[in-house]
Design a protein around this motif. Structure first.
Motif, short mmCIF file in Angstrom:
data_model
loop_
_atom_site.label_atom_id
_atom_site.label_comp_id
_atom_site.label_asym_id
_atom_site.label_seq_id
_atom_site.Cartn_x
_atom_site.Cartn_y
_atom_site.Cartn_z
N TYR A 148 0.86 -1.19 0.00
CA TYR A 148 0.00 0.00 0.00
C TYR A 148 0.88 1.23 0.00
CZ TYR A 148 1.14 0.65 4.92
OH TYR A 148 1.82 0.85 6.10
N VAL A 149 0.29 2.35 -0.38
CA VAL A 149 0.95 3.64 -0.21
C VAL A 149 -0.06 4.60 0.39
CG1 VAL A 149 0.53 4.37 -2.61
CG2 VAL A 149 2.31 5.50 -1.29
N LYS A 150 0.37 5.23 1.48
CA LYS A 150 -0.43 6.27 2.14
C LYS A 150 0.18 7.60 1.73
CE LYS A 150 -1.51 8.10 6.72
NZ LYS A 150 -1.25 7.96 8.15
N VAL A 151 -0.62 8.44 1.06
CA VAL A 151 -0.11 9.69 0.53
C VAL A 151 -0.36 10.83 1.51
CG1 VAL A 151 -0.29 11.34 -1.38
CG2 VAL A 151 -0.48 8.88 -1.83
N GLU A 152 0.70 11.57 1.80
CA GLU A 152 0.61 12.78 2.60
C GLU A 152 1.42 13.85 1.88
OE1 GLU A 152 1.77 12.13 6.68
OE2 GLU A 152 0.00 10.89 7.08
N GLY A 153 0.71 14.73 1.17
CA GLY A 153 1.39 15.76 0.38
C GLY A 153 2.20 15.12 -0.73
N GLU A 154 3.48 15.46 -0.80
CA GLU A 154 4.35 14.89 -1.84
C GLU A 154 4.99 13.58 -1.43
OE1 GLU A 154 8.57 17.18 -1.09
OE2 GLU A 154 6.92 18.35 -1.93
N TYR A 155 4.67 13.11 -0.22
CA TYR A 155 5.30 11.91 0.32
C TYR A 155 4.35 10.71 0.30
CZ TYR A 155 8.64 15.31 2.03
OH TYR A 155 9.54 16.33 2.11
N GLY A 156 4.93 9.53 0.19
CA GLY A 156 4.17 8.30 0.28
C GLY A 156 4.82 7.38 1.31
N TYR A 157 3.99 6.79 2.16
CA TYR A 157 4.45 5.80 3.13
C TYR A 157 4.06 4.43 2.58
CZ TYR A 157 5.02 9.74 6.27
OH TYR A 157 5.43 10.93 6.83
N ILE A 158 5.06 3.58 2.36
CA ILE A 158 4.84 2.29 1.72
C ILE A 158 5.03 1.16 2.72
CG2 ILE A 158 5.66 0.72 -0.09
CD1 ILE A 158 6.59 3.25 -1.63
N GLY A 159 4.11 0.21 2.68
CA GLY A 159 4.21 -0.97 3.54
C GLY A 159 3.44 -2.11 2.90
N ILE A 160 3.30 -3.20 3.65
CA ILE A 160 2.52 -4.33 3.16
C ILE A 160 1.13 -4.30 3.79
CG2 ILE A 160 4.51 -5.77 2.65
CD1 ILE A 160 3.84 -7.41 5.21
N THR A 161 0.18 -4.88 3.10
CA THR A 161 -1.20 -4.87 3.56
C THR A 161 -1.43 -5.91 4.67
OG1 THR A 161 -1.92 -6.51 1.95
CG2 THR A 161 -1.98 -4.18 1.25
N ASP A 162 -2.57 -5.79 5.29
CA ASP A 162 -2.96 -6.76 6.32
C ASP A 162 -3.05 -8.16 5.71
OD1 ASP A 162 -3.81 -7.30 9.04
OD2 ASP A 162 -5.82 -7.60 8.24
N TYR A 163 -3.59 -8.25 4.50
CA TYR A 163 -3.66 -9.54 3.81
C TYR A 163 -2.26 -10.15 3.67
CZ TYR A 163 -4.30 -13.00 0.14
OH TYR A 163 -4.29 -14.16 -0.59
#
Length: 127
Positions: free
Chosen positions: A16-31
Motif C-alpha cells: 500500500y501507499v499512504k499519501v501525505e502531500g508529496e510523500y508516500g508511506y509504503i508498507g505491506i497490507t494486512d492480507y
C-alpha cells in the motif's frame, strides 16, 4: 477477513501507499502480513535510494516464507522505519501503522494505476 483501510492506494502485489502531500508511506497490507505469518526480518533500501513503480525495493521474511517488496510508486527514499530493524514483528501487529519506507512521489499520476480500498477488497475476494 483482511483489514482494508480507506484513503490508501493498493497494488496487486499487496503493498500500500499512504499519501501525505508529496510523500508516500509504503508498507505491506494486512492480507500480506496474514499470508506471510510471523515476520522475522524486513530488508529495506537506504535513505536516498531510488525506487521505481513495479520494481523490487526490499523483502520481508517470515517463519513460513520470504517475499519481495514491490514499490507501488517511483520516488526517492526519504526515511526507513528503523523500528522494524529491531522489531520486524511490528508489521504483524498493525501493518498500516508500521510502514516500511517514506518516499517522495516522483509522478503522482502513478497512483491512478493502483486500487482504492473498494477495488482492493473486491480483488481480495476474488483470490
Amino acid at each position: 477477513m483482511a483489514k482494508v483501510l480507506e484513503g490508501l492506494y493498493y497494488s496487486e502485489s499487496h503493498e500500500y501507499v499512504k499519501v501525505e502531500g508529496e510523500y508516500g508511506y509504503i508498507g505491506i497490507t494486512d492480507y500480506a502480513q496474514q499470508a506471510l505469518g510471523n515476520v522475522v526480518y524486513v530488508d529495506m533500501p537506504d535513505v536516498d535510494d531510488e525506487v521505481s513503480a513495479g520494481e523490487e525495493f526490499g523483502a520481508v521474511e517470515s517463519v513460513k516464507a520470504a517475499s519481495d517488496l514491490i514499490s507501488p510508486v517511483t520516488g526517492v527514499v526519504m526515511q526507513v522505519n528503523e523500528e522494524l530493524e529491531d522489531q520486524p514483528e511490528l508489521v504483524n501487529s498493525d501493518p498500516y501503522q508500521h510502514w516500511m519506507i517514506k518516499v517522495t512521489i516522483a509522478d503522482p499520476s502513478e497512483l491512478n494505476q493502483l486500487m482504492d480500498a473498494k477495488a482492493y477488497a473486491d480483488f481480495l475476494s476474488s483470490l
